[in-house]
Structures are given as structure tokens and as C-alpha cells.
Design a protein around this motif. Structure first.
Motif, PDB file in Angstrom:
ATOM      1  N   GLY A  15      13.959  -5.622   7.099  1.00 36.11           N
ATOM      2  CA  GLY A  15      15.144  -6.667   7.053  1.00 36.11           C
ATOM      3  C   GLY A  15      14.498  -7.742   6.565  1.00 36.11           C
ATOM      4  N   VAL A  16      13.855  -7.575   5.388  1.00 36.94           N
ATOM      5  CA  VAL A  16      13.387  -8.851   4.564  1.00 36.94           C
ATOM      6  C   VAL A  16      13.992  -8.566   3.199  1.00 36.94           C
ATOM      7  N   SER A  17      13.782  -9.868   2.188  1.00 31.85           N
ATOM      8  CA  SER A  17      14.157  -9.484   0.975  1.00 31.85           C
ATOM      9  C   SER A  17      12.994  -9.073   0.186  1.00 31.85           C
ATOM     10  N   GLU A  18      13.526  -8.486  -1.107  1.00 23.95           N
ATOM     11  CA  GLU A  18      12.334  -8.234  -2.113  1.00 23.95           C
ATOM     12  C   GLU A  18      11.161  -9.148  -2.586  1.00 23.95           C
ATOM     13  N   ARG A  19      11.730 -10.517  -2.611  1.00 23.26           N
ATOM     14  CA  ARG A  19      10.835 -11.515  -2.685  1.00 23.26           C
ATOM     15  C   ARG A  19       9.664 -11.696  -1.455  1.00 23.26           C
ATOM     16  N   THR A  20      10.129 -11.539  -0.239  1.00 27.04           N
ATOM     17  CA  THR A  20       9.342 -11.587   0.892  1.00 27.04           C
ATOM     18  C   THR A  20       8.399 -10.497   0.947  1.00 27.04           C
ATOM     19  N   LEU A  21       9.018  -9.170   0.610  1.00 23.72           N
ATOM     20  CA  LEU A  21       8.103  -8.090   0.492  1.00 23.72           C
ATOM     21  C   LEU A  21       7.087  -8.197  -0.547  1.00 23.72           C
ATOM     22  N   GLN A  22       7.414  -8.929  -1.705  1.00 19.71           N
ATOM     23  CA  GLN A  22       6.430  -8.814  -2.935  1.00 19.71           C
ATOM     24  C   GLN A  22       5.486  -9.906  -2.455  1.00 19.71           C
ATOM     25  N   TYR A  23       5.844 -10.959  -1.752  1.00 21.71           N
ATOM     26  CA  TYR A  23       4.713 -12.252  -1.316  1.00 21.71           C
ATOM     27  C   TYR A  23       3.675 -11.471  -0.320  1.00 21.71           C
ATOM     28  N   SER A  24       4.324 -10.738   0.542  1.00 21.89           N
ATOM     29  CA  SER A  24       3.327 -10.203   1.652  1.00 21.89           C
ATOM     30  C   SER A  24       2.218  -9.219   1.003  1.00 21.89           C
ATOM     31  N   PHE A  25       2.758  -8.156   0.339  1.00 21.83           N
ATOM     32  CA  PHE A  25       1.857  -7.126  -0.336  1.00 21.83           C
ATOM     33  C   PHE A  25       0.870  -7.901  -1.259  1.00 21.83           C
ATOM     34  N   LYS A  26       1.324  -8.904  -1.932  1.00 19.90           N
ATOM     35  CA  LYS A  26       0.332  -9.625  -2.994  1.00 19.90           C
ATOM     36  C   LYS A  26      -0.750 -10.165  -2.208  1.00 19.90           C
ATOM     37  N   ALA A  27      -0.234 -11.003  -0.986  1.00 25.81           N
ATOM     38  CA  ALA A  27      -0.948 -11.503  -0.109  1.00 25.81           C
ATOM     39  C   ALA A  27      -2.202 -10.714   0.501  1.00 25.81           C
ATOM     40  N   GLN A  28      -1.577  -9.702   1.090  1.00 32.03           N
ATOM     41  CA  GLN A  28      -2.587  -8.650   1.919  1.00 32.03           C
ATOM     42  C   GLN A  28      -3.330  -7.559   1.114  1.00 32.03           C
ATOM     43  N   LEU A  29      -2.719  -7.212   0.056  1.00 30.51           N
ATOM     44  CA  LEU A  29      -3.492  -6.253  -0.589  1.00 30.51           C
ATOM     45  C   LEU A  29      -3.754  -6.464  -2.162  1.00 30.51           C
ATOM     46  N   GLY A  30      -3.182  -7.648  -2.595  1.00 32.13           N
ATOM     47  CA  GLY A  30      -3.260  -7.723  -3.937  1.00 32.13           C
ATOM     48  C   GLY A  30      -2.614  -6.782  -4.944  1.00 32.13           C
ATOM     49  N   LEU A  31      -1.579  -6.175  -4.081  1.00 33.57           N
ATOM     50  CA  LEU A  31      -0.922  -5.170  -5.015  1.00 33.57           C
ATOM     51  C   LEU A  31       0.708  -5.631  -4.866  1.00 33.57           C
ATOM     52  N   THR A  32       1.711  -4.992  -5.855  1.00 32.98           N
ATOM     53  CA  THR A  32       3.151  -5.214  -5.499  1.00 32.98           C
ATOM     54  C   THR A  32       3.573  -4.211  -4.468  1.00 32.98           C
ATOM     55  N   PRO A  33       4.604  -4.296  -4.085  1.00 30.13           N
ATOM     56  CA  PRO A  33       5.167  -3.085  -3.555  1.00 30.13           C
ATOM     57  C   PRO A  33       5.189  -1.854  -3.886  1.00 30.13           C
ATOM     58  N   ASN A  34       5.761  -1.737  -5.357  1.00 28.65           N
ATOM     59  CA  ASN A  34       5.984  -0.714  -6.069  1.00 28.65           C
ATOM     60  C   ASN A  34       4.620  -0.015  -6.312  1.00 28.65           C
ATOM     61  N   THR A  35       3.735  -0.645  -6.610  1.00 23.87           N
ATOM     62  CA  THR A  35       2.301  -0.125  -6.992  1.00 23.87           C
ATOM     63  C   THR A  35       1.693   0.373  -5.718  1.00 23.87           C
ATOM     64  N   TYR A  36       1.884  -0.331  -4.288  1.00 30.67           N
ATOM     65  CA  TYR A  36       1.490   0.355  -3.274  1.00 30.67           C
ATOM     66  C   TYR A  36       2.319   1.645  -2.797  1.00 30.67           C
ATOM     67  N   LEU A  37       3.621   1.730  -3.218  1.00 30.40           N
ATOM     68  CA  LEU A  37       4.417   2.762  -3.287  1.00 30.40           C
ATOM     69  C   LEU A  37       3.701   4.147  -3.914  1.00 30.40           C
ATOM     70  N   ARG A  38       3.536   3.807  -5.016  1.00 34.44           N
ATOM     71  CA  ARG A  38       2.947   4.687  -6.057  1.00 34.44           C
ATOM     72  C   ARG A  38       1.683   5.372  -5.415  1.00 34.44           C
ATOM     73  N   ILE A  39       0.614   4.478  -5.025  1.00 33.25           N
ATOM     74  CA  ILE A  39      -0.642   4.773  -4.398  1.00 33.25           C
ATOM     75  C   ILE A  39      -0.512   5.671  -3.219  1.00 33.25           C
ATOM     76  N   PHE A  40       0.292   5.177  -2.487  1.00 35.52           N
ATOM     77  CA  PHE A  40       0.613   5.944  -1.263  1.00 35.52           C
ATOM     78  C   PHE A  40       0.918   7.323  -1.384  1.00 35.52           C
ATOM     79  N   ARG A  41       2.083   7.506  -2.297  1.00 33.36           N
ATOM     80  CA  ARG A  41       2.458   8.855  -2.955  1.00 33.36           C
ATOM     81  C   ARG A  41       1.303   9.526  -3.415  1.00 33.36           C
ATOM     82  N   LEU A  42       0.359   9.043  -4.186  1.00 37.03           N
ATOM     83  CA  LEU A  42      -0.557   9.812  -4.789  1.00 37.03           C
ATOM     84  C   LEU A  42      -1.562  10.181  -3.651  1.00 37.03           C
TER      85      LEU A  42
END
Length: 342
Positions: free
Chosen positions: A262-289
């Protein structure tokens, strides 16, 4: 990296390097690890998922001391990992991180050499630990912990307390390590001068004295802590959602994550960069790997192929998949599968 307080324990090792020592009813496990999933499986008292998010050939170590009412765990690994789950409704933990801790984070709090974390029962666990850091934690029955804490400082602990993770500033970690190290030298020599109950009380007393002399750690404004806490919850929400995805037929993308949270892509981007230092797309790829690696390390049948495992998690460009896999895990997917099949 700071050496574990258990490193001085001579143990009866097996061919794999694993060992299990039982003395006076006290159980001590010492496990070499070859994958982040093994690090998660070792902690079988709590449902937790650990993914490798830093590049390199994984090597880790897990040590666990089981006493009548306390479990002490020391874990380390040479690659950055993301650890997440939910604490059992019965247990809480006191933990700290040592070594090179620049990349270490516990929920919304960045780790420091003075930070002591209390994770209450039922609380989300979202931890990022770097390659040169070591995590030490002590698991208590929460009711027992509160009873002990109230003896030392009734004003702070009487009644219920905030169910969120709590962070304290303490100067007592080095002394705690020294005391436990001394105790374990006797234990490992086969001459424990304390029974299991006595050892439990000794460790509990040391922890409670350290906690009693600590102060709540809040160097940032509440608005900043609250923002970081929301980001931590959002990352945990996404991780839990991805864990519920069974296979490629429902492998989600960014639009699915925005719809789910229920959040925007911008909020998603900020949260992942702040928490993991990764973009959501990078996290998704790492998760799948990581999910493909799990399939290759535990093949369901002898004729499973790398292509089958990769496509199950939406890796359609096999050459690019192989390069990404090798860059993250330090080996090709075909070698992972070959080793698994013997």
C-alpha cells in the motif's frame, strides 16, 4: 574480527567439523556453516530466514550453549546477510554485535560497540550483519527475564513494557565476554566449576548487572527513529510476502510489492535503501537468487537441472543468471548442483 568467547573450547569434532559436547547436562553445539540457509536452520527454536546479500563464497560458524533456562548463541559469517523472522511468543533475547560493525543493523537501529538490544517476545526480527561482524545473543523465557530484571531495577521493569525492540547503551560488553570466557575455559577443559544451574545464574547475573547500568539509547530525534521503524517494518512486510510466494507462477515484481504494502514505489525505494542499502529491484533479484540456490543445494530429484531451477524463479536469460549467481555466491550454479548431487 573479534574472536568468539567460545573459540578456546577444544571439542570432539566429526569429519564435517561439527561437534556436540554434553557435560553435566549442558549441551554445547559447534557448527561450521557453508550457506546462509544452514545458519538459519541451526537456530531451530525460532522460525527465521537468512539470505546472503553480500558477494563471496559463504563460510560461517554457529556456536550454541544450552543451559536450563538460557540459550547463548554466537554466530558469524564472511558475507553480509539479512536475517528476518518473528520472535516466539514465549521468548525474548538480549543481543549485541561486535567486530567491525559498520554494516550491522538491528531493525531501525544501527549497531554500535555500546549497543545492547532487547527483542521482546512476538517482535519482528530484522537484522543485517556485515562480513566482519559477530552476533552474540542470549535467549530467555520472557517471564523469567522480567522477574530477574525487576529484582535489579523494579522502577524500570515493573508492569508491562514496550513490545517494540529496545536499544540500550552499555559499557559492560568487554567485561561480560571476559567473564564468560573464563567460565567456558573451565567447561571446555572438562572441569566445570559450576553446574548448569550455577552457570545459568552466573551468566544471568552478569547480563542483568550490565543491563541495570545501561541507559536507553536514543541519539536521534523520535521522528527519525519513527521513520526508520516504519522503513524496517516495510522491508519486513515485503520479505514476509515474498516468503509466501511458492514459485515462478506468482513471482512478484515492484508493482505487486506496492500493491501488497500500500505504498508508492518512491517510499519502497527509500525504505530499502535506508535499511539494506539496496534498491527493491536488486533485493528482488538477490531474493530470487537465494531461492534458486536453495533448490540447487537441496534438489528434489537426481535429474533436476540448473535451467529448471532458474526458470522456476523467473530467470529467463540463463547466461545473465549464471553471471549474477556466480557474482553473489562465488561459484557457478552448475557447481552448486554438482556438489549437492555428489
Amino acid at each position: 574480527m573479534t574472536h568468539s568467547v567460545l573459540n578456546n573450547c577444544p571439542l570432539n569434532t566429526t569429519e564435517s567439523g561439527s561437534s556436540l559436547t554434553i557435560t553435566n547436562g549442558i549441551v554445547f553445539k559447534d557448527l561450521p556453516l557453508q550457506d546462509a540457509s544452514e545458519q538459519a536452520s541451526a537456530q531451530d527454536w525460532v522460525p527465521v530466514t537468512i539470505d546472503q546479500i553480500g558477494s563471496g563464497t559463504y563460510a560461517g560458524h554457529y556456536q550454541e550453549l544450552n543451559l536450563p533456562g538460557i540459550k547463548m548463541v554466537i554466530e558469524r559469517q564472511n558475507c553480509t546477510v539479512h536475517k528476518r523472522g518473528i520472535m516466539d511468543e514465549k521468548y525474548c533475547t538480549l543481543s549485541y554485535v561486535r567486530g567491525t560493525i559498520d554494516a550491522a543493523r538491528v531493525s531501525e537501529h544501527q549497531a554500535s560497540h555500546k549497543a545492547l538490544f532487547l527483542i521482546p517476545a512476538g517482535t519482528e526480527v530484522d537484522v543485517q550483519v556485515g562480513s566482519e561482524a559477530e552476533t552474540v545473543y542470549f535467549r530467555f523465557d520472557q517471564e523469567h527475564f522480567q522477574q530477574q530484571a525487576m529484582i535489579i531495577d523494579p522502577e524500570r521493569w515493573e508492569g508491562s513494557y514496550d513490545p517494540e525492540l529496545m536499544c540500550f547503551e552499555t559499557l559492560g560488553q568487554a567485561q561480560l565476554d571476559q567473564n564468560i570466557n573464563q567460565l567456558l575455559r573451565h567447561f571446555s577443559a572438562g572441569k566445570p566449576y559450576l553446574t548448569g544451574d550455577g552457570m545459568e545464574r552466573y551468566i544471568t547475573d552478569n547480563l542483568m548487572l550490565m543491563l541495570q547500568s545501561s541507559q536507553p539509547l536514543s541519539t536521534l530525534p523520535f521522528s527519525t527513529i519513527d521513520t526508520r521503524r516504519r522503513a524496517a517494518h516495510l522491508v519486513h512486510h515485503v520479505s514476509a510476502y515474498l516468503e509466501s510466494v511458492p514459485n515462478a507462477q506468482s513471482c512478484p515484481g515492484i508493482i505487486d510489492l506496492c500493491r501488497e504494502t500500500g505504498v508508492s514505489e518512491r517510499t519502497l525505494q527509500y525504505s530499502f535503501k535506508a535499511q539494506l542499502g539496496l534498491t527493491p529491484n536488486t533485493y528482488l533479484r538477490i531474493f530470487r537468487l537465494n531461492r534458486v540456490r536453495k533448490l540447487l543445494r537441496n534438489p528434489s530429484h537426481a535429474t533436476v537441472t540448473v535451467t529448471e531451477a532458474a526458470m522456476r524463479w523467473h530467470f529467463w536469460h540463463l547466461g545473465r543468471f549464471s553471471r549474477d549467481y556466480a557474482a553473489l555466491f562465488g561459484e557457478s550454479p552448475s557447481i552448486t548442483l554438482r556438489n549437492a548431487l555428489g
